[in-house]
Design an enzyme around this catalytic site. Structure first.
Site, PDB file in Angstrom:
ATOM      1  N   GLU A  35       0.879  -1.160   0.000  1.00 25.84           N
ATOM      2  CA  GLU A  35       0.000   0.000   0.000  1.00 25.84           C
ATOM      3  C   GLU A  35       0.924   1.220   0.000  1.00 25.84           C
ATOM      4  OE1 GLU A  35      -2.741   0.327   3.281  1.00 25.84           O
ATOM      5  OE2 GLU A  35      -3.471   2.247   2.508  1.00 25.84           O
ATOM      6  N   LYS A  90       4.760   0.662   9.248  1.00 28.73           N
ATOM      7  CA  LYS A  90       4.832   1.937   8.526  1.00 28.73           C
ATOM      8  C   LYS A  90       4.256   3.079   9.357  1.00 28.73           C
ATOM      9  CE  LYS A  90       3.228   0.135   4.699  1.00 28.73           C
ATOM     10  NZ  LYS A  90       2.648  -0.044   3.368  1.00 28.73           N
ATOM     11  N   ARG A 120       5.546 -12.990   9.296  1.00 34.67           N
ATOM     12  CA  ARG A 120       6.222 -11.739   8.977  1.00 34.67           C
ATOM     13  C   ARG A 120       7.567 -11.675   9.679  1.00 34.67           C
ATOM     14  NH1 ARG A 120       3.018  -7.413   9.372  1.00 34.67           N
ATOM     15  NH2 ARG A 120       4.603  -5.973  10.014  1.00 34.67           N
TER      16      ARG A 120
HETATM   17  P1  ATP Z   1       3.048  -2.277   7.926  1.00 35.70           P
HETATM   18  O1  ATP Z   1       2.599  -3.242   8.975  1.00 35.70           O
HETATM   19  O2  ATP Z   1       4.469  -1.871   8.033  1.00 35.70           O
HETATM   20  O3  ATP Z   1       2.153  -1.101   7.752  1.00 35.70           O
HETATM   21  P2  ATP Z   1       1.731  -3.519   5.807  1.00 35.70           P
HETATM   22  O4  ATP Z   1       1.512  -4.963   5.891  1.00 35.70           O
HETATM   23  O5  ATP Z   1       0.561  -2.677   6.109  1.00 35.70           O
HETATM   24  O6  ATP Z   1       3.000  -3.129   6.624  1.00 35.70           O
HETATM   25  P3  ATP Z   1       1.776  -3.400   2.999  1.00 35.70           P
HETATM   26  O7  ATP Z   1       2.170  -2.268   2.139  1.00 35.70           O
HETATM   27  O8  ATP Z   1       0.372  -3.819   3.022  1.00 35.70           O
HETATM   28  O9  ATP Z   1       2.294  -3.052   4.435  1.00 35.70           O
HETATM   29  O10 ATP Z   1       2.723  -4.639   2.720  1.00 35.70           O
HETATM   30  C1  ATP Z   1       3.009  -5.141   1.458  1.00 35.70           C
HETATM   31  C2  ATP Z   1       3.371  -6.582   1.592  1.00 35.70           C
HETATM   32  O11 ATP Z   1       4.500  -6.721   2.438  1.00 35.70           O
HETATM   33  C3  ATP Z   1       2.251  -7.375   2.203  1.00 35.70           C
HETATM   34  O12 ATP Z   1       2.068  -8.548   1.458  1.00 35.70           O
HETATM   35  C4  ATP Z   1       2.711  -7.659   3.592  1.00 35.70           C
HETATM   36  O13 ATP Z   1       2.219  -8.869   4.057  1.00 35.70           O
HETATM   37  C5  ATP Z   1       4.235  -7.682   3.436  1.00 35.70           C
HETATM   38  N1  ATP Z   1       4.884  -7.310   4.689  1.00 35.70           N
HETATM   39  C6  ATP Z   1       4.679  -6.197   5.419  1.00 35.70           C
HETATM   40  N2  ATP Z   1       5.397  -6.228   6.555  1.00 35.70           N
HETATM   41  C7  ATP Z   1       6.098  -7.385   6.541  1.00 35.70           C
HETATM   42  C8  ATP Z   1       7.024  -8.013   7.432  1.00 35.70           C
HETATM   43  N3  ATP Z   1       7.397  -7.450   8.577  1.00 35.70           N
HETATM   44  N4  ATP Z   1       7.526  -9.213   7.072  1.00 35.70           N
HETATM   45  C9  ATP Z   1       7.173  -9.797   5.929  1.00 35.70           C
HETATM   46  N5  ATP Z   1       6.317  -9.271   5.050  1.00 35.70           N
HETATM   47  C10 ATP Z   1       5.768  -8.084   5.336  1.00 35.70           C
HETATM   48 MG    MG Z   2      -1.139  -3.970   4.783  1.00 39.51          MG
END
Ligand code: ATP
Ligand code: MG
Length: 557
Positions: free
Chosen positions: A35, A270, A260
């Site tokens: 995102e 984020k 994760r």
């Molecule tokens: P955050 O928790 O930092 O806001 P998010 O999951 O909301 O991260 P996205 O932009 O939706 O951020 O993430 C894009 C992809 O990266 C998703 O498929 C998510 O599952 C993966 N991702 C995010 N954080 C991690 C992590 N710590 N380890 C592995 N994969 C991750």
């Molecule tokens: Mg997300």
């Protein structure tokens, strides 16, 4: 190492089975779906390496798709940074980058199909009522009074929503699933909401936006994704993912969840990283203390070291916390093998060689790398006045001291053996200069019976260039800054000494020819890189030399 020769994991086992069974015609199409509401961090690197790595392993493809359903939190700056970071990590996506917003027209049609099927309805409960009706983990929810509207009525109301007849939050479109489901995600989840905001891709075309759960599965289906790999928190959403696709009879990618990445001493969310930036605890998203990909890059991490780290931590189904020492080990290992050596004196004190001719200068040729001859050599000038590090002299040395002391001999790296005769102090009693003798028979050799214990780094005072050196350390002092504390949050654990700047370090002149971003081992000090952004001699400490993880790893073997 090529992707195919790497060890597999539970996801490759699933794909292997699919391929054996002839599912998807043996095709593998994955996606990385960020995102665009912040910069990518080291956790995303794990997901990127996994998704793009699977595509490489199976000769398939990986799409980059922006999941852009929350326009008020998203921006083009984030989109550009994400593209830059994925490319820098060494991956290429198929075709143009994709956007969930590319599919808004189709998603609108899919929503209307659900209405026609009697599987979606416009609901006018306000947020508070909605919460009340939803029930709890222990109690089932109650049906909304708007649940049994006819398809015609729902269609008219949904069109009204799209045409701007409602204020933000006044009505929503909900999937009609099961208010008594033990899985709260299945209790008639919202799939469209009214939000009068400008969208960075679609402008002012829409005043309704689809929700993530509805958008994501359908975007996967539209793109023909075969394996939709996501993190464990989406496990409870999988029934909804499957329900939408089954109900609409679309293509049906398989959602697979993995754990994760959590790193100790590090925050990877984020939202929290944005807070650090917004409240100016750090100097921007690419501050070298940030666990963002752009921060790590500016800190001096190489793409290869991050990829190696992601390979090493592996892909599993259960949550765990990885030691940040492992990440630091990965960059030390890479830079130890590849980075040129250089001499930089961080806390300079003067050395005068009393027996060296006043105007004489010599040029020493010093190897750039102790193990790699291909790295070549550089010229290091030498003269009567030098700088050495204050920490390399002790008037009253502790036991086993190998560095400089009165009447003690040390070797200058790549140069002569010198012996200190006298110390000059200022009024405050601090050592400001060392008067030493050099032995002209010791250049590159140890004459018989002559073995100085220590080797120190130095620079010629006349030839030295001033450098600013940023000594970075971990951003948090607490191992779990992110945990739930009663009276504290992660901001309380910021390391007040995470940045110490030395404004007048003395560097050997060869560094004038370095490139921005180039990494070095400053002899005996650590790994550093020339700052990517600032002009002039500005260097960032990537990591110190001491590798706690290497020892742990060796013990385990
Ligand atoms: P955050 O928790 O930092 O806001 P998010 O999951 O909301 O991260 P996205 O932009 O939706 O951020 O993430 C894009 C992809 O990266 C998703 O498929 C998510 O599952 C993966 N991702 C995010 N954080 C991690 C992590 N710590 N380890 C592995 N994969 C991750
Ligand atoms: Mg997300």
């Amino acid at each position: 190492m090529s992707e195919t020769s790497k060890p597999g994991n539970f996801i490759t086992q699933i794909i292997d089975k699919d391929n054996e069974a002839g599912k998807n015609g043996g095709k593998v199409l994955t996606r990385f779906p960020p995102e665009p509401n912040g910069y990518l961090h080291i956790g995303h690197a794990k997901s990127i390496c996994l998704n793009f790595g699977l595509a490489q392993r199976y000769n398939g493809q990986c799409n980059l798709r922006f999941d852009d359903t929350n326009p008020e939190k998203e921006s083009v700056e984030y989109i550009e940074s994400i593209k830059r970071d994925v490319e820098w990590l060494g991956f290429e996506w198929k075709e143009e980058a994709k956007f969930a917003s590319d599919y808004f027209d189709r998603l609108f049609d899919f929503a209307k199909q659900l209405i026609q099927l009697g599987k979606a309805y416009v609901c006018e409960l306000n947020a508070e009522q909605m919460r009340e009706y939803r029930g709890t983990l222990k109690e089932p929810g109650k049906n909304s009074p708007y649940r049994d509207r006819s398809a015609e009525e729902n269609m008219a109301l949904f069109n009204d929503m799209a045409n701007g007849k409602y204020k933000d939050g006044e009505v929503v479109l909900r999937a009609k699933i099961d208010m008594a489901s033990p899985n709260i995600n299945m209790r008639d989840p919202i799939i469209y909401r009214v939000r009068r905001v400008h969208h960075h891709q679609t402008g002012d075309k829409w005043c309704i936006y689809p929700m993530y759960d509805f958008t994501h599965c359908l975007s996967d289906a539209i793109e023909g994704i075969t394996h939709s790999v996501c993190t464990l928190e989406f496990q409870d959403h999988r029934p909804l993912y499957d329900w939408v696709l089954d109900t609409l009879k679309t293509a049906h990618p398989q959602q697979i969840e993995f754990a994760r990445l959590n790193l100790n001493y590090t925050v990877t969310s984020k939202r929290k990283l944005k807070l650090l930036v917004d409240e100016k605890h750090v100097h921007g998203w690419d501050d070298p203390r940030m666990p963002t990909i752009s921060g790590l890059r500016r800190r001096g991490y190489t793409a290869k070291s991050i990829r190696n780290f992601c390979d090493r931590i592996g892909v599993t189904k259960s949550d765990s916390v990885v030691d940040v020492g492992m990440l630091e080990h990965a960059i030390r290992e890479d830079l130890d093998a590849t980075a040129n050596r250089a001499m930089v004196v961080l806390n300079p004190i003067k050395v005068t060689l009393t027996n060296y001719p006043k105007d004489k200068e010599e040029i020493f040729t010093v190897n750039n790398h102790p193990k790699n001859e291909d790295a070549g050599a550089r010229e290091v000038p030498f003269s009567k006045h030098l700088f050495v590090d204050a920490a390399d002299f002790a008037e009253e040395p502790p036991k086993k001291w190998k560095r400089m002391t009165i009447d003690g001999a040390v070797r200058l790296r790549g140069g002569y053996v010198i012996t200190c005769d006298e110390v000059i102090k200022n009024e405050a009693g601090e050592v400001v200069e060392l008067l030493c003798r050099y032995d002209e028979n010791t250049l590159g050799v140890n004459p018989e019976g002559y073995k100085p214990k220590g080797v120190i780094h130095w620079v010629s005072a006349k030839h030295a260039v001033d450098a600013r050196v940023n000594l970075y350390d971990r951003l948090f002092v607490n191992e779990a800054p992110d945990a739930n504390y009663e009276d504290k949050n992660f901001l309380d654990f910021i390391n007040s000494e995470s940045l110490a700047t030395i404004t007048a370090a003395k560097a050997e002149p060869s560094l004038l020819k370095s490139n921005k971003g180039q990494g070095f081992q400053f002899e005996r000090e650590g790994y550093f890189c020339r700052d990517l952004k600032e002009d002039g001699m500005v260097f960032n400490r990537t990591v110190t030399l001491r590798d706690s993880w290497a020892k742990i790893e060796a013990k385990g073997k």
